[in-house]
Design a protein around this motif. Structure first.
Motif, PDB file in Angstrom:
ATOM      1  N   GLY A  28       0.771  -1.205   0.115  1.00  0.00           N
ATOM      2  CA  GLY A  28       0.114   0.063   0.013  1.00  0.00           C
ATOM      3  C   GLY A  28       0.776   1.269   0.153  1.00  0.00           C
ATOM      4  N   GLY A  29       1.996   1.295  -0.212  1.00  0.00           N
ATOM      5  CA  GLY A  29       3.077   2.379   0.012  1.00  0.00           C
ATOM      6  C   GLY A  29       3.498   2.600   1.319  1.00  0.00           C
ATOM      7  N   GLY A  30       4.096   3.825   1.265  1.00  0.00           N
ATOM      8  CA  GLY A  30       4.810   4.069   2.927  1.00  0.00           C
ATOM      9  C   GLY A  30       6.000   3.609   3.050  1.00  0.00           C
ATOM     10  N   PRO A  31       6.656   4.279   4.077  1.00  0.00           N
ATOM     11  CA  PRO A  31       8.050   4.269   4.462  1.00  0.00           C
ATOM     12  C   PRO A  31       8.751   2.947   4.874  1.00  0.00           C
ATOM     13  N   LEU A  32       9.900   2.581   4.326  1.00  0.00           N
ATOM     14  CA  LEU A  32      10.495   1.379   4.455  1.00  0.00           C
ATOM     15  C   LEU A  32      11.817   1.570   4.755  1.00  0.00           C
ATOM     16  N   ASP A  33      12.091   1.060   6.173  1.00  0.00           N
ATOM     17  CA  ASP A  33      13.633   1.325   6.807  1.00  0.00           C
ATOM     18  C   ASP A  33      14.671   0.933   5.952  1.00  0.00           C
ATOM     19  N   PRO A  34      15.745   1.426   5.339  1.00  0.00           N
ATOM     20  CA  PRO A  34      16.506   0.840   4.538  1.00  0.00           C
ATOM     21  C   PRO A  34      17.617   0.035   5.570  1.00  0.00           C
ATOM     22  N   ARG A  35      17.540   0.592   6.854  1.00  0.00           N
ATOM     23  CA  ARG A  35      18.640  -0.116   7.785  1.00  0.00           C
ATOM     24  C   ARG A  35      18.051  -1.675   8.176  1.00  0.00           C
ATOM     25  N   ALA A  36      16.861  -1.919   7.718  1.00  0.00           N
ATOM     26  CA  ALA A  36      16.434  -3.257   8.096  1.00  0.00           C
ATOM     27  C   ALA A  36      16.742  -4.134   6.886  1.00  0.00           C
ATOM     28  N   PHE A  37      17.470  -3.517   5.763  1.00  0.00           N
ATOM     29  CA  PHE A  37      17.849  -4.250   4.599  1.00  0.00           C
ATOM     30  C   PHE A  37      18.780  -3.684   3.929  1.00  0.00           C
ATOM     31  N   PRO A  38      20.032  -3.774   4.622  1.00  0.00           N
ATOM     32  CA  PRO A  38      21.135  -3.478   3.945  1.00  0.00           C
ATOM     33  C   PRO A  38      21.624  -3.838   2.675  1.00  0.00           C
ATOM     34  N   VAL A  39      22.210  -3.160   1.918  1.00  0.00           N
ATOM     35  CA  VAL A  39      22.900  -3.747   0.621  1.00  0.00           C
ATOM     36  C   VAL A  39      23.688  -5.130   1.045  1.00  0.00           C
ATOM     37  N   GLY A  40      22.943  -5.941   0.165  1.00  0.00           N
ATOM     38  CA  GLY A  40      23.755  -7.328   0.078  1.00  0.00           C
ATOM     39  C   GLY A  40      22.872  -8.157   0.854  1.00  0.00           C
ATOM     40  N   THR A  41      21.684  -7.782   1.267  1.00  0.00           N
ATOM     41  CA  THR A  41      20.733  -8.625   1.945  1.00  0.00           C
ATOM     42  C   THR A  41      19.891  -9.570   1.050  1.00  0.00           C
ATOM     43  N   LEU A  42      19.816 -10.810   0.973  1.00  0.00           N
ATOM     44  CA  LEU A  42      19.324 -11.485   0.172  1.00  0.00           C
ATOM     45  C   LEU A  42      17.863 -11.893   0.457  1.00  0.00           C
ATOM     46  N   LEU A  43      17.163 -12.025  -0.569  1.00  0.00           N
ATOM     47  CA  LEU A  43      15.623 -12.133  -0.251  1.00  0.00           C
ATOM     48  C   LEU A  43      15.123 -12.873  -1.303  1.00  0.00           C
ATOM     49  N   ARG A  44      13.919 -13.882  -1.056  1.00  0.00           N
ATOM     50  CA  ARG A  44      13.355 -14.624  -1.913  1.00  0.00           C
ATOM     51  C   ARG A  44      12.065 -13.961  -2.580  1.00  0.00           C
ATOM     52  N   ILE A  45      11.889 -14.253  -3.828  1.00  0.00           N
ATOM     53  CA  ILE A  45      10.650 -13.481  -4.589  1.00  0.00           C
ATOM     54  C   ILE A  45       9.828 -14.799  -5.062  1.00  0.00           C
TER      55      ILE A  45
END
Length: 385
Positions: free
Chosen positions: A335-352
């Motif tokens: 729905g949009g809205g803020p997303l704290d980048p500190r929770a997902f630093p560069v290099g974080t692996l995610l599965r889609i």
């Protein structure tokens, strides 16, 4: 299936952590896949119908080994390249379930001459005449339109008997088939069950007309993952074709066919940047890795280009891939809205998780088979027509 001529399996380092894989990568959760396979087998046993699984979703010999019945191996394909690969792996009984084009008949004849019992599909007199003109005894199924979704002849269409007669002039009328693609538009499992009944009635009626006219009709074939799993009665049907059930996907979850935690396929991606003012994470998984399929756009829950999960495969809040460029995926809140980048630093692996397993798998050359957070094997997949 006997062993293929080329090794279908390449070993990966045992217990290789997913963190060591270069992204994007196509991951296959083998335990979820095994669960999905067991569910379909149980349903076919309950209905007393033979399964002819569709190989177009997996395009993999190693996975097809787990789908087919080893006692009576039979498979459905959507390309002649698939027919070649599965025949080389030992499956002789192959249905090419796309309307045949005359320019493919040389290949069909060659496959049959090499021992592949390849059946083609026609949905009109012109295609039937082209098959018969080869005078090669090519067996064909007549495609029946059971829901107005795609190709095929209506069960009561006068052209049904004309088409059968045209095939019989030099080929073999092997039976009828249909695909209830309209099941993908259903919005309840009750509606899917009704579609399955409609699908069955259409081919059984068409087969009865052909038999009355003197044509043999040993095969009465239906198929779609939703209708296969929610059919209540398949009296008169001889086989069921389905393919996406092996992996499941977000479209199937949106239809109520499976739960999200049944989806066995995912794409491993890395966070490569942030746009905090926009509430975005940027990943290296764009539409070239995920596909452009937006199959959940009309569902109650729209997953964008895919639902975002942790490395362990657990969905993360309401994160989706809301946008996709060729090599960039944009992750944001649904729905949009803020997303704290500190929770997902560069290099974080995610599965889609994919909207459409067939389309997403088609973007990749192999499956990294996983158990938990470990990659245990690599199984190749193939493409082409």
């Amino acid at each position: 299936m006997r062993a293929p001529r080329e090794p279908p399996y390449t070993a990966a380092v045992t217990s290789t952590a997913l963190a060591s894989l270069a992204t994007p990568r196509l991951l296959l959760d083998e335990s979820r896949m095994t669960r999905n396979l067991a569910r379909m087998r149980a349903q076919m046993a309950r209905l007393g119908v033979r399964a002819r699984p569709h190989g177009k979703t997996c395009k993999s010999v190693e996975i097809a080994r787990r789908m087919v019945d080893p006692a009576r191996p039979a498979i459905t394909v959507s390309t002649l390249a698939e027919a070649e690969r599965f025949f080389a792996a030992g499956v002789r009984d192959v249905l090419y379930a796309v309307g045949i084009a005359p320019n493919k008949l040389d290949h069909v004849v060659d496959l049959r001459a090499r021992g592949c019992d390849l059946t083609v599909v026609v949905d009109g007199v012109q295609a039937a005449a082209a098959v018969a003109a080869r005078r090669a005894g090519i067996p064909a199924l007549l495609e029946i339109d059971s829901d107005g979704h795609r190709a095929g002849l209506a069960p009561g269409d006068g052209a049904l008997l004309e088409t059968a007669a045209a095939i019989a002039d030099g080929g073999v009328v092997r039976g009828v088939m249909t695909h209830a693609g309209g099941s993908y538009d259903c919005r309840s499992t009750a509606a899917i069950a009704a579609m399955a009944a409609q699908e069955r009635a259409a081919v059984v009626a068409a087969a009865a007309r052909l038999r009355t006219a003197g044509h043999g009709c040993p095969v009465v074939s239906v198929g779609s993952t939703p209708t296969a799993l929610f059919a209540q009665d398949l009296t008169g049907v001889t086989e069921v074709r389905a393919g996406v059930y092996v992996f499941m996907d977000l479209v199937m979850a949106g239809l109520g066919v499976c739960a999200v935690d049944d989806v066995a396929l995912s794409v491993l991606v890395s966070v490569i940047g942030h746009q905090p003012d926009k509430g975005w994470l940027l990943t290296d998984g764009g539409w070239m890795a995920l596909s452009r399929d937006r199959g959940t756009a009309g569902h109650v829950i729209d997953h964008g280009y895919g639902a975002v999960c942790s490395l362990a495969g657990e969905p993360i809040e309401d994160l989706i891939v809301s946008g996709a460029n060729q090599e960039h995926g944009i992750v944001s809140r649904r729905g949009g809205g803020p997303l704290d980048p500190r929770a997902f630093p560069v290099g974080t692996l995610l599965r889609i998780l994919p909207n459409h397993a067939c389309a997403t798998a088609a973007q990749h050359a192999a499956y990294d088979v996983v158990h938990g957070a470990d990659a245990v094997a690599t199984w190749p997949r193939f493409g082409g027509w």
